[in-house]
Design a protein around this motif. Structure first.
Motif, PDB file in Angstrom:
ATOM      1  N   GLY A  15       0.825  -1.201   0.000  1.00 53.31           N
ATOM      2  CA  GLY A  15       0.000   0.000   0.000  1.00 53.31           C
ATOM      3  C   GLY A  15       0.856   1.247   0.000  1.00 53.31           C
ATOM      4  N   TYR A  16       0.295   2.362  -0.587  1.00 54.89           N
ATOM      5  CA  TYR A  16       1.036   3.610  -0.631  1.00 54.89           C
ATOM      6  C   TYR A  16       0.014   4.717  -0.465  1.00 54.89           C
ATOM      7  CZ  TYR A  16       4.538   7.037  -2.080  1.00 54.89           C
ATOM      8  OH  TYR A  16       5.408   8.079  -2.104  1.00 54.89           O
ATOM      9  N   PRO A  17       0.162   5.601   0.565  1.00 54.85           N
ATOM     10  CA  PRO A  17      -0.855   6.646   0.795  1.00 54.85           C
ATOM     11  C   PRO A  17      -0.709   7.791  -0.189  1.00 54.85           C
ATOM     12  CG  PRO A  17       0.912   6.833   2.408  1.00 54.85           C
ATOM     13  CD  PRO A  17       1.214   5.613   1.593  1.00 54.85           C
ATOM     14  N   LEU A  18      -1.843   8.249  -0.724  1.00 52.14           N
ATOM     15  CA  LEU A  18      -1.881   9.430  -1.585  1.00 52.14           C
ATOM     16  C   LEU A  18      -2.540  10.521  -0.774  1.00 52.14           C
ATOM     17  CD1 LEU A  18      -1.387  10.689  -4.391  1.00 52.14           C
ATOM     18  CD2 LEU A  18      -3.698   9.937  -5.031  1.00 52.14           C
ATOM     19  N   ARG A  19      -1.765  11.625  -0.441  1.00 51.04           N
ATOM     20  CA  ARG A  19      -2.257  12.651   0.458  1.00 51.04           C
ATOM     21  C   ARG A  19      -2.350  13.977  -0.262  1.00 51.04           C
ATOM     22  NH1 ARG A  19      -2.266  10.546   5.433  1.00 51.04           N
ATOM     23  NH2 ARG A  19      -0.908   8.728   5.822  1.00 51.04           N
ATOM     24  N   GLY A  20      -3.267  14.831   0.223  1.00 52.64           N
ATOM     25  CA  GLY A  20      -3.398  16.165  -0.315  1.00 52.64           C
ATOM     26  C   GLY A  20      -2.335  17.071   0.233  1.00 52.64           C
ATOM     27  N   GLU A  21      -2.453  18.386  -0.194  1.00 50.49           N
ATOM     28  CA  GLU A  21      -1.460  19.336   0.264  1.00 50.49           C
ATOM     29  C   GLU A  21      -1.515  19.521   1.769  1.00 50.49           C
ATOM     30  OE1 GLU A  21      -2.093  22.872  -1.909  1.00 50.49           O
ATOM     31  OE2 GLU A  21      -1.441  22.062  -3.850  1.00 50.49           O
ATOM     32  N   GLY A  22      -2.658  19.336   2.375  1.00 48.06           N
ATOM     33  CA  GLY A  22      -2.783  19.494   3.830  1.00 48.06           C
ATOM     34  C   GLY A  22      -2.454  18.218   4.594  1.00 48.06           C
ATOM     35  N   GLY A  23      -2.036  17.186   3.888  1.00 49.74           N
ATOM     36  CA  GLY A  23      -1.674  15.938   4.548  1.00 49.74           C
ATOM     37  C   GLY A  23      -2.844  14.996   4.721  1.00 49.74           C
ATOM     38  N   GLU A  24      -4.044  15.363   4.256  1.00 43.68           N
ATOM     39  CA  GLU A  24      -5.193  14.488   4.405  1.00 43.68           C
ATOM     40  C   GLU A  24      -5.077  13.346   3.411  1.00 43.68           C
ATOM     41  OE1 GLU A  24      -6.192  17.351   1.191  1.00 43.68           O
ATOM     42  OE2 GLU A  24      -5.211  17.366   3.165  1.00 43.68           O
ATOM     43  N   LEU A  25      -5.609  12.173   3.765  1.00 44.81           N
ATOM     44  CA  LEU A  25      -5.558  10.987   2.935  1.00 44.81           C
ATOM     45  C   LEU A  25      -6.625  11.081   1.848  1.00 44.81           C
ATOM     46  CD1 LEU A  25      -4.246   8.171   2.549  1.00 44.81           C
ATOM     47  CD2 LEU A  25      -6.146   7.253   3.944  1.00 44.81           C
ATOM     48  N   ARG A  26      -6.170  11.042   0.597  1.00 44.26           N
ATOM     49  CA  ARG A  26      -7.108  11.130  -0.513  1.00 44.26           C
ATOM     50  C   ARG A  26      -7.418   9.744  -1.050  1.00 44.26           C
ATOM     51  NH1 ARG A  26      -5.082  14.283  -5.138  1.00 44.26           N
ATOM     52  NH2 ARG A  26      -7.320  14.355  -5.703  1.00 44.26           N
ATOM     53  N   ALA A  27      -6.362   8.878  -1.092  1.00 43.51           N
ATOM     54  CA  ALA A  27      -6.571   7.516  -1.592  1.00 43.51           C
ATOM     55  C   ALA A  27      -5.367   6.682  -1.175  1.00 43.51           C
ATOM     56  CB  ALA A  27      -6.723   7.520  -3.112  1.00 43.51           C
ATOM     57  N   VAL A  28      -5.531   5.362  -1.309  1.00 46.42           N
ATOM     58  CA  VAL A  28      -4.446   4.438  -1.027  1.00 46.42           C
ATOM     59  C   VAL A  28      -4.162   3.665  -2.297  1.00 46.42           C
ATOM     60  CG1 VAL A  28      -3.664   2.456   0.290  1.00 46.42           C
ATOM     61  CG2 VAL A  28      -5.038   4.219   1.411  1.00 46.42           C
ATOM     62  N   LEU A  29      -2.941   3.832  -2.834  1.00 51.72           N
ATOM     63  CA  LEU A  29      -2.541   3.112  -4.020  1.00 51.72           C
ATOM     64  C   LEU A  29      -2.044   1.744  -3.631  1.00 51.72           C
ATOM     65  CD1 LEU A  29      -0.475   5.964  -5.755  1.00 51.72           C
ATOM     66  CD2 LEU A  29      -2.969   5.529  -5.838  1.00 51.72           C
ATOM     67  N   PHE A  30      -2.210   0.745  -4.501  1.00 54.10           N
ATOM     68  CA  PHE A  30      -1.721  -0.576  -4.162  1.00 54.10           C
ATOM     69  C   PHE A  30      -1.108  -1.229  -5.395  1.00 54.10           C
ATOM     70  CE2 PHE A  30      -6.123  -1.311  -5.414  1.00 54.10           C
ATOM     71  CZ  PHE A  30      -6.020  -2.374  -6.292  1.00 54.10           C
ATOM     72  N   ALA A  31      -0.094  -2.122  -5.051  1.00 51.50           N
ATOM     73  CA  ALA A  31       0.550  -2.905  -6.111  1.00 51.50           C
ATOM     74  C   ALA A  31       0.578  -4.341  -5.658  1.00 51.50           C
ATOM     75  CB  ALA A  31       1.959  -2.402  -6.381  1.00 51.50           C
ATOM     76  N   SER A  32       0.079  -5.258  -6.485  1.00 50.29           N
ATOM     77  CA  SER A  32       0.013  -6.684  -6.159  1.00 50.29           C
ATOM     78  C   SER A  32       0.976  -7.420  -7.072  1.00 50.29           C
ATOM     79  CB  SER A  32      -1.414  -7.196  -6.355  1.00 50.29           C
ATOM     80  OG  SER A  32      -1.438  -8.600  -6.183  1.00 50.29           O
ATOM     81  N   ILE A  33       2.024  -8.069  -6.417  1.00 54.57           N
ATOM     82  CA  ILE A  33       3.010  -8.779  -7.232  1.00 54.57           C
ATOM     83  C   ILE A  33       2.906 -10.257  -6.955  1.00 54.57           C
ATOM     84  CG2 ILE A  33       4.570  -6.779  -7.210  1.00 54.57           C
ATOM     85  CD1 ILE A  33       6.295  -8.286  -5.226  1.00 54.57           C
ATOM     86  N   GLY A  34       3.240 -11.078  -7.943  1.00 54.08           N
ATOM     87  CA  GLY A  34       3.271 -12.524  -7.797  1.00 54.08           C
ATOM     88  C   GLY A  34       4.661 -12.990  -7.401  1.00 54.08           C
TER      89      GLY A  34
END
Length: 928
Positions: free
Chosen positions: A159-178
């Motif tokens: 998981g990787y947090p995507l935050r706005g300029e104020g530090g608020e959480l906008r979304a969580v990016l994810f990468a799934s590897i085999g």
């Protein structure tokens, strides 16, 4: 026996051969172990290198994922979080990336709004660990092993947090590897033949790799547990058995970027590699065993040829010697010099045994004599081993203890101990014996029937030729009778046989100990002396048996009152002593404690006594003297003197009382002692003098005189008889003083009877009660009369009523015996005592003397006048002469004459004077 000899030689042969080849076996085994260790270290290095490569590849994979997620986070397509733009972006990225199962993004509420594989509608990841960690993380999270809800494949999701300029959480990016990257790693590295490397989930599913199991299948639980245990070890590798039953060396660790959910396991085969080493080792061992067997057999044949026949000859000779034929010898004929030396040695041994046999016979006779002496010894003798178990006892020991010999052998002498011997005695005994020294002491033991006895024992260690202690011997003497005799002597020396209390000697010893104890404790002690008032009178009137009973009763009462820690003693005929220790440290409080105890003793002893089985109670009073002591200020002699001073004061002040010692008392005692010494010196130096006071008849003619003793001390000062006579009475000096007075008076009477003018004068001599009751009093009086050759009719003995209050029959008998010899008796101070008519009637009296107290008061006191009239009337009725003492006035003389008095004595007629100062008219009385 032949079989045993052969077996013994064979055994020795095998031992020699084994000892010879043992170093070779050892070297082969050491080399084998070294080869195994070398191979194992080589494989361990290979496994560790493989694990290191895997860790490096893991790092590269993590960096690639981190870079992919950062690219996504900075892409314009995610600026507005548009699902279609985002999905297009991640699909384009997946087309260029390998090993990725999926890319996407989820809103803060967990709904997936963007996915590169399949539709994202209605998919929520809010419960996934990677999503939860990303909400608070600053960068990429650790991989979370999951079964993808979109891809449907086992994956590691970051998981990787995507935050706005104020530090608020906008979304969580994810990468799934085999896990295909791990397979490429193995292909690129080129595993050696027989190796395996795998990625395994914690639930045992093989995710990638080879050899350990089919991918997608779960491993057996025991295989998984073994790999997990290896991952927890510090070295991270260990030997284990694989599912095929083969020995392998495994290295294992958890995937570095996963949350301990995936295990990396790399295994190398050990069995095939070590097999060649093992086969070479077993071959060498087999060759060594074969060589050993051949050598042993060849040696056996040589030994049998060389030693067998010789051993048979030696055996036969030994059996002959063993049968007692000590003259047996062997022929020295062996081929080997060593065996010839043995043959020669055997002959020397046989000769030595023959000599020893002769010595043993002689020694046996000595031992028999010694054994008889020990067995028949009157002393008890016991021998034990070093553990104290009895091995031998003689007859005296058996007789003295009451145990049979069979009951004693093998037992410990403590069976005689019944607890009377102090533990310290046994501790000292064993300490002495363990030092190898001789111990002497006493045991208080008990025989088999429980009878106690005392043994004087000497215990000593017995040593062998090397000086080692092998046994202990004890010689014991029964000293029970001796100890009882000593105890009896001690009791007779220190205890009163009547009351069983300590005597004066013991009291003095205990007082010395009490003084020392007081000095150590800084507390007061008390010495109390108790005297029974008028005990001699009770003894004389009611008998010594009753007196003894009273003493025992007093002792019993004292035991009830006095504490057991105190010392209670009988220190004289009617004297008791008490020592009490540990009173208070303050004198005032100690005085209160001492007084309380003294009053309790006084109260208890003043209770009436039922003596001689009589129902009539007897009352006895007691005088008590007390002194306190603290430390070593006073010696025991001083303390006894102080207590005696206090006791003397109690008696002087009326008896039946308690007095504490004071310095003023000491002054009186010192004066008393000074006077006693003066009286003794006066007896030796004849410093006494007799004064004579005239006695006259009704016509005023001198009819005789009363001899009165006078004394001047060493300084020439006159001492009143009222002062020194009581001291003489108390000290017993009244007896020799009375004898001196009687002798001096008889000498004067002889002088008067030698002159016609004074032949008719008589002399009255006062006799004390103590002097009168002397066993030889009558003989002394008669001897004095005979010595001076006087007419006994001129000697008048004046007695007081106290003389006849004791044994009245004895007093009457003595007076009658002297009366028959011509002596006369007067009763002095009549009217002041009991004045019983019954004893006046029985006593052979010639004269009554009216006490001066009645004469002095008779003209002014009706009672005194009545008493004087009664005495004169009674005397006339009993035909007794009367002399009135203390007549000092003409009126007194006239009254007495009017009442019929015929004898007078007092200052009216003359003061006591030495006979040399008497007026001439006293010595030449006119004729009747």
């Amino acid at each position: 026996m032949k079989g045993r000899l052969a077996m013994s030689l064979n055994l020795r042969l095998w031992v020699v051969v084994l000892l010879a080849v043992l170093p070779i076996f050892t070297m082969v085994a050491v080399d084998y172990q070294a080869q195994r260790r070398s191979l194992a270290r080589q494989l361990e290095g290979d496994v560790l290198r493989m694990l290191k490569v895997a860790e490096q590849q893991e790092g590269l994979a993590l960096d690639a994922v981190r870079g992919t997620l950062k690219v996504m986070a900075h892409a314009n397509d995610l600026r507005d979080l548009d699902p279609q733009a985002c999905s297009g972006l991640v699909r384009r990225m997946l087309e260029t990336l390998t090993d990725y199962n999926n890319l996407g993004a989820a809103l803060p509420d967990g709904r997936v709004f963007c996915s590169g594989r399949g539709a994202a509608d209605a998919i929520s990841v809010r419960d996934r660990t990677w999503f939860i960690d990303a909400q608070t993380a600053a960068g990429i999270t650790r991989g979370d092993y999951v079964l993808g809800r979109i891809s449907g494949q086992p994956s590691l999701v970051f998981g990787y947090p995507l935050r706005g300029e104020g530090g608020e959480l906008r979304a969580v990016l994810f990468a799934s590897i085999g896990f295909r990257w791990f397979d490429r790693l193995l292909t690129g590295y080129g595993l050696p033949a027989g190796w395996d490397a795998n990625l395994i989930s914690l639930d045992g599913v093989v995710l990638a790799g080879s050899s350990v199991g089919e991918q997608g299948r779960a491993l057996p639980a025991e295989r998984l547990d073994a790999l997990l245990d290896i991952s927890r070890t510090p070295d991270r590798f260990a030997e284990t058995i694989d599912s095929g039953g083969k020995l392998r060396l495994y290295g294992a660790h958890h995937l570095s970027f996963a949350q301990d959910d995936v295990l990396v396991a790399i295994g190398a085969p050990l069995g095939a590699t070590l097999g060649e080493i093992d086969r070479a080792f077993y071959l060498r061992i087999a060759l060594l065993v074969l060589v050993t067997l051949v050598s042993a057999l060849l040696a056996r044949l040589a030994v049998h040829s060389l030693v067998g026949r010789w051993a048979r000859r030696i055996r036969e000779a030994v059996e002959a010697v063993g049968a007692g034929r000590l003259g047996t010898r062997v022929e020295v004929a062996a081929q080997a010099s060593e065996l010839r030396a043995l043959e020669h040695g055997f002959n020397l041994m046989a000769a030595g045994l023959e000599r020893r046999e002769a010595e043993l016979v002689a020694r046996d006779h000595e031992l028999r004599r010694l054994s008889m002496a020990i067995e028949q010894s009157p002393e008890s003798i016991v021998i034990t081993d070093t553990a104290g178990r009895i091995e031998y006892v003689n007859d005296a020991f058996v007789r003295n203890t009451g145990y049979a010999r069979e009951e004693l052998i093998g037992r410990n002498p403590r069976i005689l101990n019944h607890g009377a011997t102090p533990l310290a005695t046994y501790q000292d005994l064993w300490a002495t014996l363990l030092r190898g020294e001789v111990w002497r002491g006493e045991f208080h033991n008990a025989r088999k029937d429980g009878t106690p006895f005392i043994e004087l024992a000497t215990l000593a260690p017995i040593r062998d030729a090397d000086g080692m202690v092998t046994h202990y011997v004890g010689v014991k003497e029964d000293i029970t009778l001796r100890r009882r005799s000593e105890e009896l002597v001690h009791r007779l020396a220190y205890y009163d046989p009547l009351t069983q209390l300590p005597n004066r000697a013991m009291l003095r010893d205990r007082l010395q100990h009490a003084i020392l104890a007081s000095a150590n404790s800084d507390r007061f002690g008390m010495l109390l002396l108790l005297d029974i008032d008028r005990f001699k009178q009770l003894n004389d009137t009611r008998g010594h048996a009753l007196g003894d009973e009273l003493l025992c009763a007093i002792a019993r009462r004292l035991r009830q009152v006095v504490d057991e820690a105190a010392t209670l003693a009988r220190q004289g005929d009617d004297d008791f002593g008490v020592i009490v220790e540990n009173l208070d440290g303050r004198r005032e409080d100690a005085l209160l404690q001492a007084e309380a105890l003294a009053r309790e003793i006084h109260r208890t002893l003043n209770e009436p006594y039922a003596l001689d089985g009589s129902t009539t109670l007897s009352y006895v009073t007691h005088s008590i003297g007390i002194t306190l002591f603290k430390g070593r200020q006073w010696s025991q002699e001083n303390l006894f003197r102080q207590a005696e001073v206090a006791l003397f004061t109690a008696k002087e002040e009326g008896r039946n009382t308690i007095r504490f010692f004071s310095p003023q008392m000491q002054a009186l005692v010192d004066a008393h002692a000074t006077m006693e010494n003066g009286l003794r010196a006066a007896l030796v130096n004849e410093a006494f003098q007799l004064y004579y006071q005239p006695q006259v008849d009704a016509a005023g003619r001198v009819s005789g005189a009363e001899a009165l003793i006078r004394w001047r001390d060493a300084e020439g000062r006159p001492v009143s008889p009222a002062v020194f006579i009581p001291v003489a009475e108390e000290t017993g000096l009244i007896v020799p003083i009375g004898q001196w007075v009687l002798d001096a008076a008889c000498a004067q009477l002889a002088a008067w009877q030698a002159r016609p003018q004074t032949r008719g004068l008589s002399i009255s001599v006062n006799v004390s009660a103590r002097q009168f009751h002397q066993p030889d009093f009558v003989d002394q009086v008669l001897a004095c009369i005979e010595r001076h050759g006087v007419d006994p009719a001129g000697l008048k003995l004046e007695l007081t009523e106290s003389v006849i209050l004791g044994d009245r029959d004895e007093a009457v008998a003595r007076m009658a015996q002297l009366k028959e010899c011509g002596l006369r008796f007067a009763l002095d101070d009549f009217g002041t005592g009991y004045s019983s008519l019954s004893y006046l009637k029985r006593m052979p009296l010639d004269q009554l003397k009216i006490d001066q107290s009645f004469v002095r008061d008779m003209l002014d006191d009706a009672s005194s006048e009545t008493i004087v009239r009664a005495i004169l009337g009674m005397s006339a009725s009993l035909a007794l002469e009367v002399v009135a003492e203390g007549v000092e006035t003409v009126e007194q003389a006239a009254f007495l004459k009017a009442q019929g008095c015929t004898g007078f004595q007092g200052y009216l007629y003359g003061r006591p004077l030495p006979v040399t100062e008497w007026p001439q008219d006293w010595l030449c009385p006119p004729p009747v």
